[in-house]
Design an enzyme around this catalytic site. Sequence first.
Site, mmCIF file in Angstrom:
data_model
loop_
_atom_site.group_PDB
_atom_site.id
_atom_site.type_symbol
_atom_site.label_atom_id
_atom_site.label_comp_id
_atom_site.label_asym_id
_atom_site.label_seq_id
_atom_site.Cartn_x
_atom_site.Cartn_y
_atom_site.Cartn_z
ATOM 1 N N LEU A 58 0.891 -1.169 0.000
ATOM 2 C CA LEU A 58 0.000 0.000 0.000
ATOM 3 C C LEU A 58 0.923 1.211 0.000
ATOM 4 O O LEU A 58 1.973 1.185 0.642
ATOM 5 C CB LEU A 58 -0.871 0.029 1.267
ATOM 6 N N ASP A 59 0.535 2.273 -0.705
ATOM 7 C CA ASP A 59 1.330 3.503 -0.675
ATOM 8 C C ASP A 59 1.491 3.956 0.770
ATOM 9 O O ASP A 59 0.630 3.704 1.607
ATOM 10 C CB ASP A 59 0.617 4.636 -1.452
ATOM 11 N N LYS A 60 2.569 4.664 1.017
ATOM 12 C CA LYS A 60 2.878 5.118 2.374
ATOM 13 C C LYS A 60 1.707 5.877 3.013
ATOM 14 O O LYS A 60 1.375 5.673 4.174
ATOM 15 C CB LYS A 60 4.122 6.017 2.331
ATOM 16 N N THR A 62 -1.462 5.691 2.182
ATOM 17 C CA THR A 62 -2.722 4.936 2.169
ATOM 18 C C THR A 62 -2.844 4.091 3.436
ATOM 19 O O THR A 62 -1.897 3.412 3.830
ATOM 20 C CB THR A 62 -2.788 4.022 0.928
ATOM 21 N N ARG A 157 -5.216 6.217 -7.954
ATOM 22 C CA ARG A 157 -4.979 7.654 -7.921
ATOM 23 C C ARG A 157 -4.933 8.260 -9.324
ATOM 24 O O ARG A 157 -5.577 9.274 -9.605
ATOM 25 C CB ARG A 157 -3.669 7.943 -7.168
#
Length: 241
Positions: A58-60, A62, A157
């Site tokens: 997961l993105d930082k 998120t 995104r």
Amino acid sequence: MKIPKFTDLILYEDDNLVVVNKPAFISSLDERGEGSSEINMLRLAKAYSDDAQICHRLDKETSGALIIAKNPEAYRMVSMQFEHRKVKKVYHAVIEGTHVFDELLVDLPILNTGKGTVSISRQEGKRAETWFQSLKYFKHYTLVECRPVTGRMHQIRIHLATQRASIAGDEMYKGKPVFLSQLKRKYHLGKDQEELPIMKRFALHAYEVTFKVSEDKEVTIHAPYPKDFETLLKLLDKFDS
């Protein structure tokens, strides 16, 4: 930043797997170029279970459901499900503008351009598909459900940005932070006070994940909203509906 207790994050656990509600601002794995002191989910997981491996990223910024395997066999089992697109992922995002997405499929190839950025490229990009469904409408924002079929970097995104529906606070993809002064009519800041955005990150949360934990057992794990995401929705409810 306060380092969370790993046990406080657990949503599901069996002998082979653990699913946690990842807090925002903690990387899934070691970020390239970061000092070795940077805390991340992999380190927290390994401190809890020696052989722990993160099954997806997961993105930082998120938050939400993250699957962690406790042994190599479990890691392989989950990895194969990701590879064959058998893992069902549901994200919730707050986007700019009022958008009626009724099972909208965005099918635009994504090219990883390096240095943590991606772009849409029909020539060189890799196939990327996301389904979008509007859940709740506000005057200036919409809460949407996002179901990525593929797992490209920044997929949700950039796919939302192509619909002129950037995620609130996602400045990389032209999303602006939400300030209370924009929503609340008679909002006054004290002298010399600087107003901070309601969320200090983009409004994206990995809400739910469905996958097989064994040959014959499938589970759906739901990750409750973190405080900042919940606060944003409450304020939009109050001042922007």
